[in-house]
Design a protein around this motif. Structure first.
Motif, PDB file in Angstrom:
ATOM      1  N   THR A 177       2.538 -11.731 -23.396  1.00 11.64           N
ATOM      2  CA  THR A 177       2.306 -10.295 -23.502  1.00 11.64           C
ATOM      3  C   THR A 177       2.059  -9.747 -22.102  1.00 11.64           C
ATOM      4  O   THR A 177       1.279 -10.323 -21.335  1.00 11.64           O
ATOM      5  N   CYS A 178       2.729  -8.637 -21.779  1.00  8.41           N
ATOM      6  CA  CYS A 178       2.577  -8.017 -20.461  1.00  8.41           C
ATOM      7  C   CYS A 178       1.353  -7.088 -20.473  1.00  8.41           C
ATOM      8  O   CYS A 178       1.208  -6.257 -21.377  1.00  8.41           O
ATOM      9  N   GLU A 179       0.504  -7.201 -19.457  1.00 12.40           N
ATOM     10  CA  GLU A 179      -0.692  -6.359 -19.364  1.00 12.40           C
ATOM     11  C   GLU A 179      -0.353  -4.912 -19.032  1.00 12.40           C
ATOM     12  O   GLU A 179      -1.109  -3.997 -19.353  1.00 12.40           O
ATOM     13  N   LEU A 195       8.629 -24.273 -16.557  1.00 10.16           N
ATOM     14  CA  LEU A 195       7.860 -23.476 -15.614  1.00 10.16           C
ATOM     15  C   LEU A 195       7.487 -22.163 -16.299  1.00 10.16           C
ATOM     16  O   LEU A 195       8.360 -21.382 -16.663  1.00 10.16           O
ATOM     17  N   PRO A 196       6.193 -21.901 -16.527  1.00  7.20           N
ATOM     18  CA  PRO A 196       5.800 -20.663 -17.212  1.00  7.20           C
ATOM     19  C   PRO A 196       6.176 -19.423 -16.400  1.00  7.20           C
ATOM     20  O   PRO A 196       6.287 -19.468 -15.165  1.00  7.20           O
ATOM     21  N   LEU A 197       6.390 -18.307 -17.090  1.00  9.31           N
ATOM     22  CA  LEU A 197       6.649 -17.027 -16.431  1.00  9.31           C
ATOM     23  C   LEU A 197       5.315 -16.399 -16.033  1.00  9.31           C
ATOM     24  O   LEU A 197       4.330 -16.509 -16.755  1.00  9.31           O
ATOM     25  N   PHE A 198       5.279 -15.728 -14.886  1.00  8.38           N
ATOM     26  CA  PHE A 198       4.050 -15.075 -14.427  1.00  8.38           C
ATOM     27  C   PHE A 198       4.234 -13.570 -14.227  1.00  8.38           C
ATOM     28  O   PHE A 198       3.283 -12.813 -14.275  1.00  8.38           O
ATOM     29  N   CYS A 205       8.785  -2.363 -16.681  1.00 10.56           N
ATOM     30  CA  CYS A 205       8.075  -2.777 -15.460  1.00 10.56           C
ATOM     31  C   CYS A 205       8.988  -2.649 -14.237  1.00 10.56           C
ATOM     32  O   CYS A 205       8.532  -2.329 -13.140  1.00 10.56           O
ATOM     33  N   GLU A 206      10.287  -2.869 -14.445  1.00 11.80           N
ATOM     34  CA  GLU A 206      11.250  -2.753 -13.341  1.00 11.80           C
ATOM     35  C   GLU A 206      11.400  -1.294 -12.909  1.00 11.80           C
ATOM     36  O   GLU A 206      11.408  -0.984 -11.710  1.00 11.80           O
ATOM     37  N   ILE A 207      11.497  -0.377 -13.887  1.00 10.54           N
ATOM     38  CA  ILE A 207      11.628   1.059 -13.586  1.00 10.54           C
ATOM     39  C   ILE A 207      10.359   1.591 -12.927  1.00 10.54           C
ATOM     40  O   ILE A 207      10.405   2.352 -11.946  1.00 10.54           O
ATOM     41  N   ASN A 208       9.194   1.176 -13.442  1.00  9.72           N
ATOM     42  CA  ASN A 208       7.903   1.629 -12.896  1.00  9.72           C
ATOM     43  C   ASN A 208       7.518   0.915 -11.600  1.00  9.72           C
ATOM     44  O   ASN A 208       6.502   1.244 -10.986  1.00  9.72           O
ATOM     45  N   LYS A 209       8.327  -0.075 -11.221  1.00 12.76           N
ATOM     46  CA  LYS A 209       8.076  -0.882 -10.015  1.00 12.76           C
ATOM     47  C   LYS A 209       6.667  -1.488 -10.031  1.00 12.76           C
ATOM     48  O   LYS A 209       5.951  -1.478  -9.043  1.00 12.76           O
ATOM     49  N   GLY A 212       4.037  -6.568 -13.672  1.00 12.99           N
ATOM     50  CA  GLY A 212       3.140  -6.806 -14.807  1.00 12.99           C
ATOM     51  C   GLY A 212       2.741  -8.266 -14.938  1.00 12.99           C
ATOM     52  O   GLY A 212       3.589  -9.151 -14.856  1.00 12.99           O
ATOM     53  N   ASN A 213       1.462  -8.493 -15.133  1.00 10.14           N
ATOM     54  CA  ASN A 213       0.955  -9.857 -15.299  1.00 10.14           C
ATOM     55  C   ASN A 213       1.156 -10.306 -16.749  1.00 10.14           C
ATOM     56  O   ASN A 213       0.811  -9.586 -17.684  1.00 10.14           O
ATOM     57  N   LEU A 214       1.732 -11.499 -16.931  1.00 12.55           N
ATOM     58  CA  LEU A 214       2.007 -12.018 -18.276  1.00 12.55           C
ATOM     59  C   LEU A 214       0.893 -12.954 -18.737  1.00 12.55           C
ATOM     60  O   LEU A 214       0.438 -13.810 -17.979  1.00 12.55           O
TER      61      LEU A 214
END
Length: 306
Positions: A177-179, A195-198, A205-209, A212-214
């Motif tokens: 879940t993205c914070e 390898l976990p995603l971080f 998140c890409e548009i808002n630049k 985001g922490n996962l």
């Protein structure tokens, strides 16, 4: 080489599952799918003998299933997704059903489904397991007869179980879940190590630049039961003056807890390589270990009862 049309092969798999009839004329696999839909069983075992005896047998399809079995388990699973009937008997909702209902509601509210990274993988929706069992005709291989040329193929071996590990959870789909954006991100795990995603890869998140922490959601992730065992050649299969050979065996899902040390068994499964990881990989180079991913278990001699 002729390029394989996997979509056409999925249609062949659907045709076989829909129309194959046993000796009594019953639709064998449709009946199995109904039992799965009613949550009476989880394992769907497809017999290669049934495929061989099917009236509309495509010999090239049969060969591809035998020689590229792991890929065709996925193709049969996709065919089953489309053929799965509605349940005819009530059953209590389990955690899987509750989480799936909650996810569907969240997606309707928050996500238009346009971002492929946020799409729910089919594996997380499935409540069944698919196995392809080798034909029981002919003699099984001894462990020393299984060569590098059998990599990726369905083989049948016999031997004695010498060691079994505890049953442990093996991660199949990791859910984060993205914070920042609140979306669920899915990561399919196909190897023993991952390898976990971080950092959130979603479009928002890409548009808002924003990076985001996962947060890994263990309860929402999908795990599979996993057990490792060792099988050794039977004494009568060892040439005079040679040492008995062993093979690593992997059991997943409903096939765990089927064997114990001392059992003489016949196993059908997919012979696969497993590359070394970590420090051992640096020393091993291109060398990989091998194992058998079990598809079926047959006992020759059961251990003595008390």
């Amino acid at each position: 080489m002729k390029e394989i049309d996997f979509r056409a092969d999925e249609d062949i798999a659907k045709d076989f599952l829909s129309n194959f009839a046993d000796a009594l004329g019953d639709a064998k696999y449709l009946n199995i799918l109904q039992e799965v839909a009613n949550r009476k069983i989880r394992a769907i075992q497809i017999d290669l003998e049934d495929l061989f005896n099917y009236k509309d047998l495509d010999e090239e399809f049969f060969r591809r299933v035998t020689e590229n079995t792991r890929r065709y388990i996925g193709i049969f699973a996709q065919a089953i997704d489309e053929l799965m009937p509605e349940p005819t008997e009530p059953f209590p909702d389990d955690d899987h059903d509750i989480l799936l209902t909650q996810r569907s509601a969240d997606r309707t509210d928050n996500n238009d489904g346009s971002d492929p990274k946020e799409m729910m993988p089919p594996e997380i929706k499935r409540f069944f397991e698919v196995y392809i069992r080798a034909s029981s005709k002919g003699q099984p291989f001894t462990i020393r007869e299984v060569k590098a040329s059998h990599i990726g193929q369905l083989v049948r071996i016999s031997g004695i179980v010498t060691r079994c590990s505890d049953v442990k959870p093996l991660m199949q789909v990791a859910v984060y879940t993205c914070e920042e954006c609140g979306f669920e991100i899915y990561q399919e795990v196909t190897a023993r190590a991952f390898l976990p995603l971080f950092q959130c890869p979603s479009k928002r998140c890409e548009i808002n630049k924003t990076k985001g922490n996962l947060i890994l959601q263990l309860r929402a992730s999908k795990f599979l039961k996993f057990q490792e065992a060792k099988i050794q050649e039977l004494a009568e299969h060892v040439p005079k003056g040679h040492i008995p050979r062993t093979m690593t065996i992997h059991f997943r899902g409903e096939l765990t807890r089927k064997v114990a040390p001392g059992n003489v068994v016949e196993l059908s499964g997919i012979f696969l390589p497993i590359p070394y990881t970590g420090f051992r990989a640096m020393r091993a180079g291109l060398v990989a270990d091998t194992y058998l991913e079990t598809m079926s278990v047959t006992h020759f001699k059961k251990k003595y009862e008390e």
